[in-house]
Design an enzyme around this catalytic site. Structure first.
Site, short mmCIF file in Angstrom:
data_model
loop_
_atom_site.label_atom_id
_atom_site.label_comp_id
_atom_site.label_asym_id
_atom_site.label_seq_id
_atom_site.Cartn_x
_atom_site.Cartn_y
_atom_site.Cartn_z
N GLU A 1 -3.15 9.28 10.26
CA GLU A 1 -2.80 7.87 10.45
C GLU A 1 -4.05 7.04 10.71
O GLU A 1 -4.90 7.45 11.52
CB GLU A 1 -1.83 7.76 11.63
CG GLU A 1 -0.79 6.71 11.45
CD GLU A 1 0.19 7.04 10.33
OE1 GLU A 1 -0.02 6.55 9.20
OE2 GLU A 1 1.15 7.79 10.58
N GLY B 1 9.20 0.53 8.74
CA GLY B 1 7.83 0.97 8.52
C GLY B 1 7.76 2.11 7.51
O GLY B 1 6.91 2.99 7.60
N ASP C 1 0.03 4.46 1.09
CA ASP C 1 1.44 4.21 0.78
C ASP C 1 1.68 4.14 -0.73
O ASP C 1 2.63 4.72 -1.26
CB ASP C 1 1.91 2.90 1.44
CG ASP C 1 1.62 2.86 2.93
OD1 ASP C 1 1.31 3.92 3.51
OD2 ASP C 1 1.68 1.76 3.51
C1 GLA Z 1 -0.07 1.10 6.87
C2 GLA Z 1 -1.03 0.89 5.69
C3 GLA Z 1 -1.61 2.22 5.23
C4 GLA Z 1 -2.21 3.00 6.40
C5 GLA Z 1 -1.22 3.07 7.55
C6 GLA Z 1 -1.81 3.71 8.78
O1 GLA Z 1 1.05 1.83 6.46
O2 GLA Z 1 -0.33 0.29 4.62
O3 GLA Z 1 -2.58 1.99 4.23
O4 GLA Z 1 -3.43 2.46 6.80
O5 GLA Z 1 -0.73 1.80 7.93
O6 GLA Z 1 -2.09 5.06 8.56
#
Ligand code: GLA
Length: 373
Positions: free
Chosen positions: A30, A117, A165
């Protein structure tokens, strides 16, 4: 398919095709993606479906079943607003990259739980990117489409996210997690067979999203970039002597560095355990990741901490927040026979604090983006 009916009703014809792209949960890794680091997400069963036909005149028409009354017709992409900036941004990014992409009639339907999320925005971008790739015969590799989607979000929507993502939405595979190196963009999938090990991955959707999240995300990125600069490395990924680096840093930069460097090690360790078939042993790494995100990276919140602590008390082998933080969801690795106990413990903890009950979902590693018809 209700999206076909909606397409016909809106545009008076059949769509040329229908595509789907999933949301994601991140198992571990993360806030490492924008530090050129390692991540291990997988695609979830929920996502965004796009029914699309090309248009010769360059105009883009956008309609979403989740945004009734907010359909838009744009000749100049910059006119797109609200939800439509994500798909319009993909058209923009493709054209910017020099691809010959004309107009499109686009109908969107999605079932990613809102505010959980789970990357509904990446799913929306990738669904439109794979559709336009097919319709305009671009034949771009999946990782290129993920980069286009990320560019749409960074430069058109204005959210400075990393590549995780979009990459997992484009490249996910059923029954497997995606081990992605965010520097080289090389990836491999790793088997994640939870059921065969008597396990479930429970998503606890806190239902909250703390407003300051967007500004805080950009600030974390900045902290990391500042720390890398001070250490004289291209990115925090390159820190090999953690103790030496920490001795040269202080305050926020020191804490962020501690998290990013140890989190990359945790990703590698977790991948090693999965390869060894030891999925039951990954819980401690999930717990350590959460503590690091809470104390060093400071992106958790009371609702996430409470969900994680209660899940572990209820018998989860490990739990952590997943995604950007400040709300959204936590994940918990739960032995089958402890599922009810874990839910009860989390519900009790929320009730004791007077918070609205969170919702629970089961995360099963699912296929990435694909054409449905
Ligand atoms: C969000 C962002 C990702 C990543 C996460 C944290 O989801 O879109 O690119 O940085 O936070 O890991």
């Amino acid at each position: 398919m209700r999206i076909l009916e909606a397409f016909r009703a809106a545009y008076g014809d059949e769509p040329t095709g229908v595509w789907h792209a999933p949301g994601r949960v991140n198992l571990i890794g993360e806030h490492t993606d924008y530090n050129d680091g390692l991540v291990l997400p997988f695609a979830v069963p929920w996502g965004v479906t796009a029914a699309v036909s090309p248009r010769a005149d360059g105009v883009v028409r956008l309609t979403s079943l989740q945004a009734p009354g907010k359909e838009q017709t744009v000749e100049d992409l910059d006119q797109a607003h609200g939800w439509a900036r994500y798909p319009a941004g993909v058209v923009w990014a493709l054209r910017e990259a020099g691809h010959r992409v004309g107009g499109a009639d686009i109908m969107i339907d999605g079932d990613v739980p809102q505010g959980a999320g789970l990357s509904s925005s990446a799913a929306l971008e990738v669904a439109v990117a794979v559709a336009l790739d097919d319709l305009y015969g671009l034949a771009l590799p999946r990782i290129e489409l993920a980069k286009i989607a990320q560019r749409a979000e960074n430069a058109f929507v204005g959210m400075p996210c990393g590549i995780m993502d979009q990459a997992v939405s484009a490249l996910g595979e059923e029954g497997r997690a995606l081990f992605l190196d965010c520097r080289t963009l090389g990836s491999r999938t790793v088997p994640l067979d939870l059921a065969a090990n008597g396990l479930r991955l429970l998503i606890v959707n806190t239902g909250v999203y703390h407003e300051l999240a967007d500004g805080q995300y950009a600030k974390r990125r900045q902290d990391c970039e500042n720390a890398a600069k001070r250490l004289g490395v291209p990115a925090l990924r390159d820190v090999t002597d953690l103790a030496g680096a920490l001795a040269r840093l202080s305050g926020d930069e020191r804490r962020r560095t501690q998290h990013v460097v140890t989190e990359n090690h945790r990703v590698e360790a977790l991948v090693g355990l999965l390869r060894a078939g030891a999925v039951r042993e990954i819980g401690a790494l999930l717990n350590a990741s959460h503590l690091s995100l809470r104390d060093q990276f400071e992106v958790s919140c009371p609702e996430l901490d409470t969900a994680v602590e209660a899940a572990v008390r209820g018998g989860a082998r490990g739990a952590r927040m997943t995604g950007g933080g400040f709300g959204g969801s936590a994940i918990a690795l739960v032995p089958e026979e402890r599922q009810a106990a874990v839910r009860d413990e989390v519900l009790r903890a929320y009730q004791a604090r007077g918070w609205a009950a969170p919702t629970f979902l089961e995360a099963v590693p699912s296929p990435g983006a694909r054409r449905l018809r």
